[in-house]
Design an enzyme around this catalytic site. Sequence first.
Site, PDB file in Angstrom:
ATOM      1  N   LYS A  17       0.844  -1.212   0.000  1.00  0.00           N
ATOM      2  CA  LYS A  17       0.000   0.000   0.000  1.00  0.00           C
ATOM      3  C   LYS A  17       0.866   1.242   0.000  1.00  0.00           C
ATOM      4  O   LYS A  17       2.042   1.211   0.395  1.00  0.00           O
ATOM      5  CB  LYS A  17      -0.941   0.015   1.215  1.00  0.00           C
ATOM      6  CG  LYS A  17      -0.255  -0.115   2.594  1.00  0.00           C
ATOM      7  CD  LYS A  17       0.269   1.159   3.217  1.00  0.00           C
ATOM      8  CE  LYS A  17       0.884   0.949   4.597  1.00  0.00           C
ATOM      9  NZ  LYS A  17       1.748   2.003   5.076  1.00  0.00           N
ATOM     10  N   GLY A 112       7.414   1.203   4.766  1.00  0.00           N
ATOM     11  CA  GLY A 112       6.140   1.937   4.795  1.00  0.00           C
ATOM     12  C   GLY A 112       5.159   1.420   3.762  1.00  0.00           C
ATOM     13  O   GLY A 112       4.151   2.059   3.461  1.00  0.00           O
ATOM     14  N   GLY A 115       4.048  -4.473   3.896  1.00  0.00           N
ATOM     15  CA  GLY A 115       4.157  -5.847   3.393  1.00  0.00           C
ATOM     16  C   GLY A 115       3.817  -6.907   4.439  1.00  0.00           C
ATOM     17  O   GLY A 115       3.053  -7.836   4.156  1.00  0.00           O
ATOM     18  N   ASP A 150      -2.214  -2.145  10.999  1.00  0.00           N
ATOM     19  CA  ASP A 150      -2.506  -2.067   9.563  1.00  0.00           C
ATOM     20  C   ASP A 150      -3.120  -3.347   9.001  1.00  0.00           C
ATOM     21  O   ASP A 150      -3.522  -3.364   7.835  1.00  0.00           O
ATOM     22  CB  ASP A 150      -1.216  -1.783   8.776  1.00  0.00           C
ATOM     23  CG  ASP A 150      -0.821  -0.322   8.838  1.00  0.00           C
ATOM     24  OD1 ASP A 150      -1.627   0.486   9.336  1.00  0.00           O
ATOM     25  OD2 ASP A 150       0.285   0.006   8.388  1.00  0.00           O
TER      26      ASP A 150
HETATM   27  P1  ATP Z   1       4.357  -0.503   7.655  1.00  0.00           P
HETATM   28  O1  ATP Z   1       3.881   0.410   6.606  1.00  0.00           O
HETATM   29  O2  ATP Z   1       3.283  -1.444   8.167  1.00  0.00           O
HETATM   30  O3  ATP Z   1       5.142   0.150   8.751  1.00  0.00           O
HETATM   31  P2  ATP Z   1       6.827  -1.635   6.830  1.00  0.00           P
HETATM   32  O4  ATP Z   1       7.141  -1.801   5.385  1.00  0.00           O
HETATM   33  O5  ATP Z   1       7.519  -0.499   7.526  1.00  0.00           O
HETATM   34  O6  ATP Z   1       5.286  -1.511   6.879  1.00  0.00           O
HETATM   35  P3  ATP Z   1       7.202  -4.425   7.127  1.00  0.00           P
HETATM   36  O7  ATP Z   1       8.352  -4.498   6.239  1.00  0.00           O
HETATM   37  O8  ATP Z   1       5.910  -4.912   6.643  1.00  0.00           O
HETATM   38  O9  ATP Z   1       7.086  -2.928   7.662  1.00  0.00           O
HETATM   39  O10 ATP Z   1       7.520  -5.225   8.463  1.00  0.00           O
HETATM   40  C1  ATP Z   1       8.365  -4.741   9.481  1.00  0.00           C
HETATM   41  C2  ATP Z   1       9.093  -5.892  10.163  1.00  0.00           C
HETATM   42  O11 ATP Z   1       8.201  -6.986  10.460  1.00  0.00           O
HETATM   43  C3  ATP Z   1      10.154  -6.498   9.268  1.00  0.00           C
HETATM   44  O12 ATP Z   1      11.361  -5.802   9.395  1.00  0.00           O
HETATM   45  C4  ATP Z   1      10.266  -7.945   9.759  1.00  0.00           C
HETATM   46  O13 ATP Z   1      11.282  -8.082  10.718  1.00  0.00           O
HETATM   47  C5  ATP Z   1       8.908  -8.229  10.423  1.00  0.00           C
HETATM   48  N1  ATP Z   1       8.085  -9.234   9.670  1.00  0.00           N
HETATM   49  C6  ATP Z   1       7.452 -10.294  10.167  1.00  0.00           C
HETATM   50  N2  ATP Z   1       6.797 -10.982   9.227  1.00  0.00           N
HETATM   51  C7  ATP Z   1       6.996 -10.333   8.072  1.00  0.00           C
HETATM   52  C8  ATP Z   1       6.555 -10.549   6.743  1.00  0.00           C
HETATM   53  N3  ATP Z   1       5.779 -11.582   6.387  1.00  0.00           N
HETATM   54  N4  ATP Z   1       6.952  -9.676   5.800  1.00  0.00           N
HETATM   55  C9  ATP Z   1       7.722  -8.608   6.148  1.00  0.00           C
HETATM   56  N5  ATP Z   1       8.172  -8.368   7.385  1.00  0.00           N
HETATM   57  C10 ATP Z   1       7.814  -9.216   8.356  1.00  0.00           C
END
Ligand code: ATP
Length: 297
Positions: A17, A112, A115, A150
């Site tokens: 997203k 962000g 995922g 989220d």
């Molecule tokens: P958001 O916008 O929700 O903050 P983000 O991109 O900053 O998303 P993600 O990369 O989705 O955050 O996830 C953050 C942490 O969650 C990762 O660094 C990882 O250690 C942990 N994690 C656990 N399961 C997963 C998964 N299936 N995919 C990605 N990260 C995961």
Amino acid sequence: MHLQRTADGVVVCAPAKLNLFFEVLNRRNDGFHEVETLVYPIDLYDTLILSGRAGPRIDFRLVFASSGAPCGDVPEDSANLVVRALELLRRRAGAELGARVSLRKRIPTAAGLGGGSSDAAAALAAANVVWGLHWPRERLAQVGAELGSDVPLFLHSSASICRGRGEIIVPAPGSPILHLVVVRPPEGLRTADVYRTCRIAGRPRPVRPFAEAFARGDLKRMAETMFNRLETSASLLSPWIARVRRALETVDCVGYQMTGSGSCCFGLCRHARHARRVARRLQTRGIGTVYAVRGCR
Ligand code: ATP
């Protein structure tokens, strides 16, 4: 999210997203922040394949797509949000259910792009089918909210306006298919660090002007009203935010900003060809991985 039944289970496309608008309203006593955000799903997907198995085991396999996406810190064991989602769901269902699940990871982490949350929502939706629970979305969303703010929004497939800590969700009016470029700099950002550095504004910006422009598909007005409160704090933590912004400024996007708590930034483009052209130019700048994307239906 797109879910398809197969002979022995389901395949789910779990989208990333973008936060086209993001305001932080206040910090609650429980440590969570109240936000107002317009969330837009894009066609950058992880793929989750799930089938049932006899016995209570959950067999999990993680595969990284070979696109060179920066997502190296994803846990391969029971700490993965996919496994945590399945374990929580079967606990709430009060049944000893098993599954074989594989996750093909393309969405960069600490970006962000949500995922991990999207993967968790995909796991809940897939298991709901394969385990024959037939729970309504609201009940799955309650389980999702226990895993992360989220997660519930990814049980909706369209653009949404989210409030509260993200769990109060209404569909965004209108659904323009936007074309964008997304840049993931070489360095990610931890959500908690960015929130800790964020200063809450005395007079928060309302989402409404952006939401109205979005509903009309008015790109120029969208560019004028898009906003992310977390961008200033993210810029203090990583020099890449300013570098990516400078690059986006020079490539003729309609508008650009950071998504969520970063570190990805995106540029709004006029059409698919424009997005591909901008992506090609950005790929030569040494600012990280670049994707040309569009909204998903
Ligand atoms: P958001 O916008 O929700 O903050 P983000 O991109 O900053 O998303 P993600 O990369 O989705 O955050 O996830 C953050 C942490 O969650 C990762 O660094 C990882 O250690 C942990 N994690 C656990 N399961 C997963 C998964 N299936 N995919 C990605 N990260 C995961």
